[in-house]
Design a protein around this motif. Structure first.
Motif, PDB file in Angstrom:
ATOM      1  N   ALA A   1      29.049   7.374 -70.719  1.00  0.00           N
ATOM      2  CA  ALA A   1      30.289   6.868 -70.114  1.00  0.00           C
ATOM      3  C   ALA A   1      31.449   7.811 -70.393  1.00  0.00           C
TER       4      ALA A   1
ATOM      5  N   GLU B   1      38.806   1.676 -63.833  1.00  0.00           N
ATOM      6  CA  GLU B   1      40.062   1.022 -64.213  1.00  0.00           C
ATOM      7  C   GLU B   1      40.983   2.020 -64.931  1.00  0.00           C
TER       8      GLU B   1
ATOM      9  N   HIS C   1      37.323  -5.450 -68.058  1.00  0.00           N
ATOM     10  CA  HIS C   1      36.435  -5.603 -66.903  1.00  0.00           C
ATOM     11  C   HIS C   1      34.978  -5.437 -67.337  1.00  0.00           C
ATOM     12  N   THR C   2      34.231  -6.522 -67.259  1.00  0.00           N
ATOM     13  CA  THR C   2      32.805  -6.580 -67.644  1.00  0.00           C
ATOM     14  C   THR C   2      32.484  -5.900 -68.988  1.00  0.00           C
ATOM     15  N   PHE C   3      33.422  -6.015 -69.924  1.00  0.00           N
ATOM     16  CA  PHE C   3      33.112  -5.638 -71.303  1.00  0.00           C
ATOM     17  C   PHE C   3      32.872  -6.907 -72.129  1.00  0.00           C
TER      18      PHE C   3
ATOM     19  N   GLY D   1      35.251  -0.624 -73.468  1.00  0.00           N
ATOM     20  CA  GLY D   1      33.971  -0.602 -72.752  1.00  0.00           C
ATOM     21  C   GLY D   1      34.185  -0.109 -71.335  1.00  0.00           C
ATOM     22  N   CYS D   2      34.771   1.082 -71.219  1.00  0.00           N
ATOM     23  CA  CYS D   2      35.330   1.540 -69.943  1.00  0.00           C
ATOM     24  C   CYS D   2      34.284   1.952 -68.928  1.00  0.00           C
TER      25      CYS D   2
ATOM     26  N   LEU E   1      33.635   5.738 -79.240  1.00  0.00           N
ATOM     27  CA  LEU E   1      33.411   4.933 -80.442  1.00  0.00           C
ATOM     28  C   LEU E   1      33.275   3.451 -80.111  1.00  0.00           C
ATOM     29  N   ASN E   2      32.861   2.728 -81.145  1.00  0.00           N
ATOM     30  CA  ASN E   2      32.699   1.290 -81.054  1.00  0.00           C
ATOM     31  C   ASN E   2      34.087   0.650 -81.009  1.00  0.00           C
TER      32      ASN E   2
ATOM     33  N   TRP F   1      22.483   0.775 -73.790  1.00  0.00           N
ATOM     34  CA  TRP F   1      23.501   1.188 -72.811  1.00  0.00           C
ATOM     35  C   TRP F   1      23.336   2.667 -72.474  1.00  0.00           C
TER      36      TRP F   1
ATOM     37  N   TRP G   1      25.927  -2.347 -62.877  1.00  0.00           N
ATOM     38  CA  TRP G   1      27.148  -3.153 -62.928  1.00  0.00           C
ATOM     39  C   TRP G   1      28.330  -2.462 -62.241  1.00  0.00           C
TER      40      TRP G   1
ATOM     41  N   ILE H   1      29.093  -7.821 -74.244  1.00  0.00           N
ATOM     42  CA  ILE H   1      28.810  -7.901 -75.684  1.00  0.00           C
ATOM     43  C   ILE H   1      28.070  -9.195 -76.009  1.00  0.00           C
TER      44      ILE H   1
ATOM     45  N   VAL I   1      37.883   3.426 -74.098  1.00  0.00           N
ATOM     46  CA  VAL I   1      36.924   3.433 -75.205  1.00  0.00           C
ATOM     47  C   VAL I   1      35.530   3.065 -74.699  1.00  0.00           C
TER      48      VAL I   1
ATOM     49  N   THR J   1      29.139   4.998 -75.594  1.00  0.00           N
ATOM     50  CA  THR J   1      28.057   5.861 -75.100  1.00  0.00           C
ATOM     51  C   THR J   1      28.595   7.238 -74.725  1.00  0.00           C
TER      52      THR J   1
HETATM   53  C1  SAM Z   1      28.786  -3.581 -68.171  1.00  0.00           C
HETATM   54  S1  SAM Z   1      29.425  -2.045 -68.664  1.00  0.00           S
HETATM   55  C2  SAM Z   1      31.056  -2.163 -67.951  1.00  0.00           C
HETATM   56  C3  SAM Z   1      31.713  -0.830 -67.748  1.00  0.00           C
HETATM   57  C4  SAM Z   1      33.083  -0.916 -67.031  1.00  0.00           C
HETATM   58  N1  SAM Z   1      34.029  -1.698 -67.779  1.00  0.00           N
HETATM   59  C5  SAM Z   1      32.914  -1.473 -65.637  1.00  0.00           C
HETATM   60  O1  SAM Z   1      33.324  -2.626 -65.414  1.00  0.00           O
HETATM   61  O2  SAM Z   1      32.367  -0.773 -64.775  1.00  0.00           O
HETATM   62  C6  SAM Z   1      29.763  -2.278 -70.383  1.00  0.00           C
HETATM   63  C7  SAM Z   1      30.205  -1.010 -71.088  1.00  0.00           C
HETATM   64  O3  SAM Z   1      30.617  -1.359 -72.406  1.00  0.00           O
HETATM   65  C8  SAM Z   1      30.140  -0.374 -73.310  1.00  0.00           C
HETATM   66  N2  SAM Z   1      30.068  -1.023 -74.629  1.00  0.00           N
HETATM   67  C9  SAM Z   1      29.308  -2.078 -74.985  1.00  0.00           C
HETATM   68  N3  SAM Z   1      29.567  -2.430 -76.265  1.00  0.00           N
HETATM   69  C10 SAM Z   1      30.517  -1.567 -76.720  1.00  0.00           C
HETATM   70  C11 SAM Z   1      31.217  -1.438 -77.943  1.00  0.00           C
HETATM   71  N4  SAM Z   1      30.977  -2.252 -78.976  1.00  0.00           N
HETATM   72  N5  SAM Z   1      32.150  -0.475 -78.056  1.00  0.00           N
HETATM   73  C12 SAM Z   1      32.400   0.359 -77.011  1.00  0.00           C
HETATM   74  N6  SAM Z   1      31.767   0.290 -75.832  1.00  0.00           N
HETATM   75  C13 SAM Z   1      30.846  -0.667 -75.674  1.00  0.00           C
HETATM   76  C14 SAM Z   1      28.810   0.065 -72.738  1.00  0.00           C
HETATM   77  O4  SAM Z   1      28.448   1.335 -73.189  1.00  0.00           O
HETATM   78  C15 SAM Z   1      29.121   0.031 -71.233  1.00  0.00           C
HETATM   79  O5  SAM Z   1      29.604   1.275 -70.790  1.00  0.00           O
END
Ligand code: SAM
Length: 204
Positions: free
Chosen positions: A80, A60, A119-121, A54-55, A100-101, A16, A27, A125, A74, A77
């Motif tokens: 982000a 949003e 949204h797309t989080f 996963g913002c 953080l995770n 990511w 995305w 995963i 949250v 990366t």
């Molecule tokens: C597809 S992007 C979506 C970003 C945003 N929600 C959007 O719709 O534009 C997924 C995001 O989730 C984050 N991410 C993935 N796994 C994560 C985790 N375990 N904890 C925190 N962030 C995570 C990634 O770094 C990435 O920024």
């Protein structure tokens, strides 16, 4: 994408991060997801304590902060988190941005949010982590809190984004959440037309 034969391996944090380092945010819609904007026009959702997992760039998060919600966003990366921090400063909006995770959110956040905006989080995963997602959401949301989400039915075998069908949502969430609304939305951005489930789930 992490290497390996298992097409459902998914992305690591480094994967990511690389997307942010190379400015490849394929995305990213460049705005809040249109179905959320529509929902907020149609329903009276009062400002409250909200979390955005996963913002990403945080459209949003900004959308909610502009409407008076007390936001915690949250992402694991640096990319982000840096982008959202900058956006909040530029717009002079309050908000907590955690680097953080999501699955390791501190216990001090247990039972503390009234709303989670997805949204797309969930589709980002590894599907093996979906139960962990529900456990974490269940832990941090108050009883009666809403999880409002757009779930992406890609129709593809591999990912991310990993396919999320109606039955996946029902199976994952039914134990801890009442499903108030679960419909395919007609208000998706053009490239996601016909592929998004709008869900309103209530923490039991
Ligand atoms: C597809 S992007 C979506 C970003 C945003 N929600 C959007 O719709 O534009 C997924 C995001 O989730 C984050 N991410 C993935 N796994 C994560 C985790 N375990 N904890 C925190 N962030 C995570 C990634 O770094 C990435 O920024």
């Amino acid at each position: 994408m992490a290497s390996g034969d298992n097409v459902q391996t998914g992305y690591s944090c480094d994967d990511w991060e690389r997307h942010y380092d190379t400015d490849d945010l394929r995305w990213d819609l460049g705005e809040v997801a249109p179905p959320f904007e529509r929902l907020w026009e149609e329903r009276n959702i009062s400002p409250c304590k909200a979390i955005i997992p996963g913002c990403g760039r945080g459209h949003e998060a900004v959308f909610l902060a502009e409407r008076g919600f007390q936001i915690t966003a949250v992402d694991y990366t640096r990319g982000a988190v840096g982008l959202l921090d900058d956006a909040l400063v530029t717009k002079n909006l309050p908000g907590e941005v955690l680097h953080l995770n999501f699955f390791e959110l501190d216990a001090k956040y247990n039972n503390s949010f009234d709303l989670m905006l997805e949204h797309t989080f969930f589709c980002a995963i590894n599907p093996d982590m979906r139960q962990e997602y529900v456990t974490t959401a269940g832990r941090i949301l108050k009883s009666g809190a809403l999880l409002i989400g757009l779930f992406y039915e890609t129709g593809e075998k591999d990912g991310p984004p990993f396919n999320t069908g109606k039955r996946d949502i029902e199976e994952c969430f039914s134990e801890k959440f009442e499903i108030e609304i679960l419909n395919k939305t007609i208000h998706s951005a053009e490239r996601r037309q016909g592929k998004e489930w709008l869900a309103i789930l209530k923490r039991k």
